[in-house]
Scaffold this active site. Structure first.
Site, short mmCIF file in Angstrom:
data_model
loop_
_atom_site.label_atom_id
_atom_site.label_comp_id
_atom_site.label_asym_id
_atom_site.label_seq_id
_atom_site.Cartn_x
_atom_site.Cartn_y
_atom_site.Cartn_z
N ASP A 233 30.47 44.87 46.39
CA ASP A 233 29.60 44.25 45.39
C ASP A 233 28.77 43.13 46.01
O ASP A 233 27.61 42.94 45.70
CB ASP A 233 30.44 43.69 44.24
CG ASP A 233 31.04 44.82 43.39
OD1 ASP A 233 30.52 45.96 43.50
OD2 ASP A 233 32.02 44.58 42.68
N CYS A 234 29.43 42.37 46.92
CA CYS A 234 28.71 41.24 47.52
C CYS A 234 27.96 41.62 48.81
O CYS A 234 27.08 40.90 49.26
CB CYS A 234 29.66 40.08 47.76
SG CYS A 234 31.25 40.55 48.44
N TYR A 235 28.34 42.74 49.43
CA TYR A 235 27.67 43.23 50.65
C TYR A 235 27.30 44.70 50.43
O TYR A 235 27.98 45.60 50.92
CB TYR A 235 28.58 43.09 51.87
CG TYR A 235 28.82 41.65 52.27
CD1 TYR A 235 27.98 41.03 53.20
CD2 TYR A 235 29.85 40.91 51.71
CE1 TYR A 235 28.18 39.70 53.56
CE2 TYR A 235 30.06 39.59 52.06
CZ TYR A 235 29.22 38.99 52.99
OH TYR A 235 29.42 37.68 53.33
#
Lengths: 136, 403
Positions: free
Chosen positions: B139-141
């Protein structure tokens, strides 16, 4: 027409004990002068010859050598050192069959004596930084 | 104590320190004796330039937009796999790493023309290299693929970090068998056809400080043509190896781990290296300054090649089978003469370590010190010494039965 050429012969270890040069001379009527030789049982053999005779016999002789599995190299190729890659370690010194590398006692650098080189190419893969190059 | 490191640094700043190389000090001591030489000389510089397999470099390549998490993914630089088990954009490449499609020794002996050591050399030289990465996306990368050119000048950090370099003594390798061997000690011709050795002898750093009295964690050094530091003692550190009457180990003994900013290093002193039939590695240039704090330390720096002995080991049997047997001991003066005698046979010798390179590094370091560009550092902690009980252990296998 009589020709005379300098060639380098690499004998695979399985051929080292066979009378190849004898047959070359006897059956193809060629004369030879051994310039360098290094033959050790179970190892690749190295022979540098000046081979002379009639052009047609010479060609047949070379054909015979090729058929036996001997690798033939003309001496027209040249091994050169890429000075920028040489680290002067000395790994080549004991590998060269003609002692073309020497350690300079004062500078401690490895000197490459091109005149002694027979362009056999053994140093090329033995050189860790790959400074030795084959040029045609 | 004759002087402190602080006092030497004051002299360096004033341009008044007296510095010699570990080769030059031999003649100084011959001429003046230990006490007078120790009074005059402030620093002795050492050097070594040799293939050192346990070397590598880590990089932080900077974040992409959108972000990619290299950690846990797959990364290759010029087709050579790098280690990704860190964070999002940190990667480590080892000197011995090989491209996945390299035939290795399937075509024996393998040529090993390109690998991690060559990647490090090209990066240091300022050449563009290709980075290809695959990851799994979070989700963040969210990004999963990356293919880009990379240059040392554009990335955040490039750090050389070598877990084991500068071996204090090493084997002389020979071959007793009937066939040619292709080893990390070079090509070994059959039936004692040649003998290869690999230290700088009288110029080698740890031979000049055999009890690690000045060399310690935090020591500032010449590393790959730039400035580096001793990070730790090296892997396989073995200070309890047997020593001769001068205190010099007669077997492979201490090792050092080094760290330094790759961005200020030079291609000339970090050379990608190929050992036919063995693999790739990196030839690393290292120089360590030895502050002359006492007569005893100066005496150690004046050792000559004739004072240093090395074990001759058969690489057809003893080495691969991990037997401690040695054939004989020879000294470095004999090794440098071009021939040694083993079992009554005259055996030609060759070095894998460049003595000319070692002289050049010790001279370079001397020049840096004289120019005031390089000050000595005080070690922050010692490395385990000969009385420490620190030992090298083999792996005791506890086989796992596979059901």
């Amino acid at each position: 027409m009589i020709v005379s050429k300098k060639i380098v012969l690499h004998f695979p270890s399985r051929l080292v004990d066979q009378p190849i040069v004898y047959r070359l001379i006897k059956e193809y009527d060629l004369s030879f002068n051994i310039l360098k030789a290094s033959v050790i049982p179970d190892e690749e053999g190295l022979l540098v010859l000046e081979l002379s005779g009639e052009q047609s016999n010479y060609d047949k002789g070379i054909k015979y050598l090729t058929k036996t599995g001997v690798k033939i190299q003309s001496l027209s190729q040249n091994v050169l050192r890429n000075e920028s890659r040489c680290t002067h370690c000395g790994a080549c010194i004991t590998i060269c069959p003609t002692n073309a590398f020497e350690l300079d006692k004062i500078s401690r650098q490895v000197i490459f004596i091109n005149e002694k080189c027979i362009a056999c190419g053994l140093c090329i893969k033995a050189c860790p930084p790959r400074a030795m190059e084959l040029h045609f | 104590m004759l002087r402190t490191i602080t006092e030497i640094n004051e002299k360096l700043k004033a341009g008044k320190a007296i510095i010699t190389t570990a080769e030059e000090i031999i003649d100084v001591v011959k001429e003046k004796g230990v006490a007078l030489a120790a009074k005059e000389v402030d620093i002795v510089t050492t050097g070594t330039f040799s293939p050192m397999c346990s070397s590598g470099a880590y990089f932080n390549i900077g974040h992409t937009k959108p972000r990619i998490k290299l950690g846990g993914g797959h990364v290759c630089i010029n087709d050579v796999p790098a280690y990704t088990g860190f964070a999002a954009t940190d990667i480590f490449i080892g000197a011995n790493a090989l491209p996945d499609n390299d035939p290795r020794n399937r075509l024996y002996p393998g040529e090993f023309n390109y690998g991690g050591g060559h990647v490090i050399e090209e990066i240091v030289a300022g050449e563009d290299v290709q980075l290809v990465a695959n990851s799994y996306g979070t989700d963040c990368y969210p990004r999963k693929k990356l293919a880009t050119w990379l240059n040392i000048n554009d990335i955040n950090q490039a750090v050389l970090f070598n877990p084991r370099n500068a071996y204090q003594n090493y084997n002389v390798a020979v071959n007793l068998s009937n066939k040619t061997l292709y080893t990390y000690m070079g090509i070994l011709k059959p039936k004692l056809g040649n003998a290869n050795f690999s230290t700088a002898g009288q110029l080698s750093p740890l031979f000049n400080d055999p009890y690690y009295k000045t060399i310690g964690i935090g020591t500032r050094v010449f590393l790959g043509g730039g400035i580096g530091y001793i990070a730790w003692w090296g892997t396989q550190h073995n200070p309890n190896a047997p020593r001769n009457n001068l205190g010099i180990p007669s077997r492979p003994a201490a090792t050092l781990a080094f760290i330094g900013d790759l961005k200020q290093m030079k291609q000339k002193w970090l050379v990608g290296t190929s050992m036919i039939g063995y693999g790739v590695t990196l030839t690393v240039g290292i120089g360590i300054p030895i502050p002359i704090l006492s007569d005893e330390i100066l005496k150690f720096t004046s050792i000559t090649d004739a004072d240093i002995t090395a074990p001759v080991v058969d690489y057809s049997k003893a080495y691969p089978q991990c037997n401690p047997d040695i054939l004989t001991e020879v000294n470095y003066a004999q090794l440098r003469s071009g021939n040694i005698t083993i079992k009554g046979k005259k055996v030609p010798t060759a070095s894998l370590s460049s003595y000319a390179g070692a002289v050049s590094i010790a001279t370079n370091l001397k020049q840096w010190l004289q120019d005031g560009k390089f000050l000595l550092s005080e070690p922050v902690a010692p490395i385990p010494g000969s009385g420490s009980g620190y030992q090298l252990k083999p792996l005791v296998e506890r086989p796992i039965r596979i059901q």
